[in-house]
Design an enzyme around this catalytic site. Structure first.
Site, mmCIF file in Angstrom:
data_model
loop_
_atom_site.group_PDB
_atom_site.id
_atom_site.type_symbol
_atom_site.label_atom_id
_atom_site.label_comp_id
_atom_site.label_asym_id
_atom_site.label_seq_id
_atom_site.Cartn_x
_atom_site.Cartn_y
_atom_site.Cartn_z
ATOM 1 N N SER A 1 0.826 -1.215 0.000
ATOM 2 C CA SER A 1 0.000 0.000 0.000
ATOM 3 C C SER A 1 0.856 1.260 0.000
ATOM 4 O O SER A 1 2.009 1.253 0.437
ATOM 5 C CB SER A 1 -0.922 0.023 1.226
ATOM 6 N N LYS A 2 0.255 2.344 -0.480
ATOM 7 C CA LYS A 2 0.932 3.640 -0.494
ATOM 8 C C LYS A 2 1.239 4.098 0.935
ATOM 9 O O LYS A 2 2.300 4.636 1.219
ATOM 10 C CB LYS A 2 0.048 4.682 -1.176
ATOM 11 N N ARG A 3 0.270 3.876 1.830
ATOM 12 C CA ARG A 3 0.403 4.401 3.186
ATOM 13 C C ARG A 3 1.594 3.786 3.916
ATOM 14 O O ARG A 3 2.364 4.483 4.569
ATOM 15 C CB ARG A 3 -0.880 4.121 3.973
ATOM 16 N N GLY B 1 5.082 3.506 0.790
ATOM 17 C CA GLY B 1 5.596 4.687 0.101
ATOM 18 C C GLY B 1 5.803 4.507 -1.387
ATOM 19 O O GLY B 1 5.057 3.801 -2.064
#
Length: 493
Positions: free
Chosen positions: A248-250, A253
């Protein structure tokens, strides 16, 4: 009806590699069936959707070669159609007005209490407004009382669909609360919007992430209420990071951003190939597959049920991303037709301000031979401007490890390389065979190993420890540049 699929990202950040894989699978499926690949930007979250994100998505898809076959659909522009569909359901008695005050709906504690009580009573349809008379509902609406619109879920029965990956999926109506279609502020919700848009776009197959399985049961109810045939569904396994957490992006990164790989010097052909193998196996078990081969081999039956693992180590620069992605990129750089590689190298050299127009004119043959020579050991396009910089510029760095290993262990080399330069300068036919004979004779006369001389020359001429055959390097750099660099004191400065 011919196959029509869609990729429907939300423009709330960069293009996630999981989303890019979803787009790729949709594209391959459409092409394998002679169908259409469409793009819908789900930009109804106006607070989070940005033009920059839209641009990032479009650039990422274009980089991968996934160009939609019809004009892009922006979901926010269809709001009136979504609300109109909800009003039709209301008029048909398939939906009802919910006059619950907004404060209660948004109060998490109140909402949880209501849902928990409903579950205890085994009736998620305990909303007091569900059975309000039409007259009373109309009167309160006419008086200006705010209301949401909810879909009436039948009290008995179940949703059922055959997923192309996970097989038969069923869910009792008793487990689904009456769905909010339109909020009291007039904003249509996700499940209604996507169903309306998919009907209007004529979508026949929906290929998306496994995390949408729950939504599918809800959306089937909306299709049926609107009198539309639900499309076929295929849900894709998740992509997990090491340790089992969803990529995930969260949490992870920029490692999950498609642009990270573009900017790091990955070839789109190679990264597309790598993405395709995350959760899918081709019929022929090959790993290196062109776009055409991907299309010919692709099938929903080849998609795995188990989650894919994206291996990387954020604390190890050498393993900053999946080893297989790096290996595959290197394989493409090494083996793809030179004519296909050259435009990518050109763009990289331009970014590094190393490009010269002569490489397309009088030095075209030299440029092509140089790229063909040095690509063998490179992993990304960045290597052409970093490790390969010495071929295109006199301003290049020297690897400290190479200096320690190949030069400083033999202090006499500083003088010997200068003497070697004098002899090479006298060589009339500067070809590999003649260069080798001269250097072997020189090394024998000076009582030093041929390999020691060649390794030292590599460090001085190219700044690095390893590379292609040094005889080929001498030839490519030519007599003048080779002699000048061997005479230079830069590595010892």
């Amino acid at each position: 009806m011919s196959v029509r699929v869609r990729f429907a990202p939300s423009p709330t950040g960069y293009l996630h590699i999981g989303s890019a894989r979803t787009a790729l699978f949709n594209f391959l499926y459409a092409r394998s069936k002679g169908g259409k690949f469409l793009l819908r930007i789900e930009d109804t979250d106006l607070n989070r959707s940005t033009e920059e994100s839209v641009r990032s998505i479009l650039e990422g898809l274009e980089w991968l070669g996934l160009v939609p076959d019809e004009p892009i659909v922006f979901q926010s522009r269809n709001k009136d159609k979504h609300v109109a569909a909800a009003l039709r359901l209301l008029e048909a008695g398939k939906a009802y007005r919910d006059f619950t005050p907004k404060e209660q709906i948004e109060d998490k504690n109140i909402k949880e209490t209501i849902v928990e009580r409903a579950r205890e009573q085994k009736d998620l349809r305990s909303n007091p407004y569900r059975d309000l008379s039409q007259e009373e509902s109309d009167r309160r609406a006419a008086a200006g009382e705010p209301f949401a619109i909810r879909l009436k879920i039948p009290k008995e029965g179940k949703t059922r669909f055959e997923d192309a990956v996970y097989g038969l999926q069923e869910r009792d109506f008793s487990e689904i609360e009456d769905l909010v279609l339109v909020r009291s502020d007039g904003h249509p919700l996700y499940n209604l919007a996507v169903v309306c848009d998919d009907i209007e776009m004529g979508i026949t197959d929906i290929i998306r992430g496994q995390d949408h399985l729950t939504n599918t049961h809800k959306q089937i109810l909306i299709y049926e209420a609107l009198g539309a045939e639900p499309p076929r569904f295929a849900h894709l396994p998740l992509i997990l990071a090491p340790g089992g957490k969803k990529l995930s992006k969260r949490y992870h990164g920029e490692i999950v951003s498609l642009t990270t790989y573009r900017d790091a010097g990955f070839l789109p052909e190679a990264f597309r190939n790598f993405l395709a193998l995350l959760g899918w196996s081709p019929k022929n078990d090959k790993e290196i597959l062109s776009m055409q081969e991907l299309i010919e081999n692709f099938s929903l039956e080849g998609i795995h049920r188990s989650n894919a693992i994206f291996n990387f180590d954020p604390n190890n620069p050498k393993r900053w991303t999946d080893d297989k992605a790096i290996w595959m990129n290197a394989e493409y750089i090494r083996t793809m037709p030179l004519a296909e590689l050259l435009p990518h190298v050109k763009e990289e050299l331009k970014r590094a301000k190393l490009w010269r127009e002569e490489y397309e004119n009088e030095q075209k043959e030299w440029f092509e031979k140089t790229i063909d020579l040095i690509r063998e050991r490179f992993f990304t396009l960045k290597d052409f401007s970093n490790q390969g910089r010495a071929y295109f510029s006199e301003d290049y760095d020297f690897d400290s490890k190479a200096i320690e290993k190949n030069l400083k262990k033999h202090p006499e080399l500083r003088q010997l390389l200068s003497e070697l330069a004098e002899k090479l300068e006298q060589l009339e036919d500067f070809q590999a065979e003649n260069i080798e004979q001269l250097i072997r004779k020189f090394a024998e006369e000076k009582g030093i190993g041929f390999g020691v001389i060649m390794n030292a020359a590599r460090t001085v001429l190219t700044g690095v420890q390893v590379g292609p055959s040094m005889l080929a390097v001498f030839e490519i750099l030519g007599k003048q540049r080779s002699v000048l660099r061997l005479k230079s004191n830069l590595p010892w400065s």
